[in-house]
Design an enzyme around this catalytic site. Structure first.
Site, PDB file in Angstrom:
ATOM      1  CB  SER A   1      -0.886   0.003   1.258  1.00  0.00           C
ATOM      2  OG  SER A   1      -1.515   1.260   1.456  1.00  0.00           O
TER       3      SER A   1
ATOM      4  CE1 TYR B   1      -4.157  -1.682   5.320  1.00  0.00           C
ATOM      5  CE2 TYR B   1      -3.339   0.539   4.870  1.00  0.00           C
ATOM      6  CZ  TYR B   1      -3.820  -0.679   4.426  1.00  0.00           C
ATOM      7  OH  TYR B   1      -3.960  -0.897   3.071  1.00  0.00           O
TER       8      TYR B   1
END
Length: 250
Positions: free
Chosen positions: A140, A153
């Site tokens: 990501s 995250y």
């Protein structure tokens, strides 16, 4: 490419579904993996309706036995694994770090780190024996720089980048390539769930990323990059961390 076999985790929706369809259109036999059996079977139905070939295997990617099962099912059905899109992942409930529960930490690290590790561990055993193969992990942009109120995250996605580079180095002379993609905002159910979280009156981060193109990506746009990586066009790439983010990290 008609004899090649691909495993895709998180195949029931979003980037995983779009990539599964794209790979099947490219001639891959696909092994679809998802925790949600209904959406996974739906993806398989779409592929078969279009003339593609594949199977679906339900799995929790954070459980070793489930991972070994989907790898074994792929080999038993098709005899080999050429491409592995290690894509399954979950997003954090946005919060300040001090307010993140241990359960939330375990949930995120279980899928986003352990799930990626287990998938690579058991697929690499097959590819090592074959003497060839290619793995693409979904990281990501949060693995390149953190998102506000999503520090855990972000940590899991930094870990994905780290294990990608480490495995690329270990297997570069064994005929196996390992790369990662870093999507920014993508128009998927996962992201829609974040917006629903904000709308329900929960915690809202103090800052948001700048969507420089003025819109999120469509899942099909990310799938096009996955299809490129699965093709011979990426044959000289390993250890690469590719941003597909519309300029988000500029």
């Amino acid at each position: 490419m008609s004899e090649q076999v691909a495993i895709i985790t998180g195949a029931g929706s979003g980037i995983g579904r779009a990539s599964s369809i794209k790979l099947a259109q490219s001639g891959f036999k696909v092994v679809l993996v998802d925790f949600n059996a209904q959406t996974g079977e739906e993806t398989l139905g779409l592929i078969k309706e279009a003339g593609g070939e594949g199977i679906f295997v339900q799995a929790n990617v954070a459980i070793s036995e489930d991972v070994q099962n989907y790898v074994n099912q792929a080999v038993e059905t098709y005899g080999r694994i050429d491409f592995f899109f290690n894509n399954a992942g979950i997003i954090q409930k946005f919060a300040l770090l001090e307010d993140v529960s241990e359960d939330e930490f375990d949930r995120l690290s279980g899928v986003n780190i352990k799930g990626v590790f287990l998938g690579m561990k058991y697929v690499l055993k097959v590819m090592h024996k074959q003497g060839e193969g290619h793995i693409v992990n979904t990281a990501s942009t949060a693995g390149l720089r953190s998102e506000h109120s999503a520090s855990v995250y972000s940590a899991t996605k930094h870990a994905v980048i780290g294990i990608t580079k480490g495995a690329a180095l270990e297997y570069v002379k064994k005929g196996i390539r390992v790369n990662a993609i870093c999507p920014g905002g993508v128009n998927t159910a996962l992201v829609a769930g974040v917006q629903a979280q904000f709308a329900s009156g929960g915690y809202i981060p103090e800052e948001f990323s700048n969507m420089r193109m003025g819109r999120p990506a469509e899942a099909e746009e990310i799938a096009s990059m996955v299809a490129f990586l699965a093709s011979e066009g990426s044959s000289y790439m390993t250890g690469s961390i590719l941003t597909v983010d519309g300029g988000l990290t500029l």
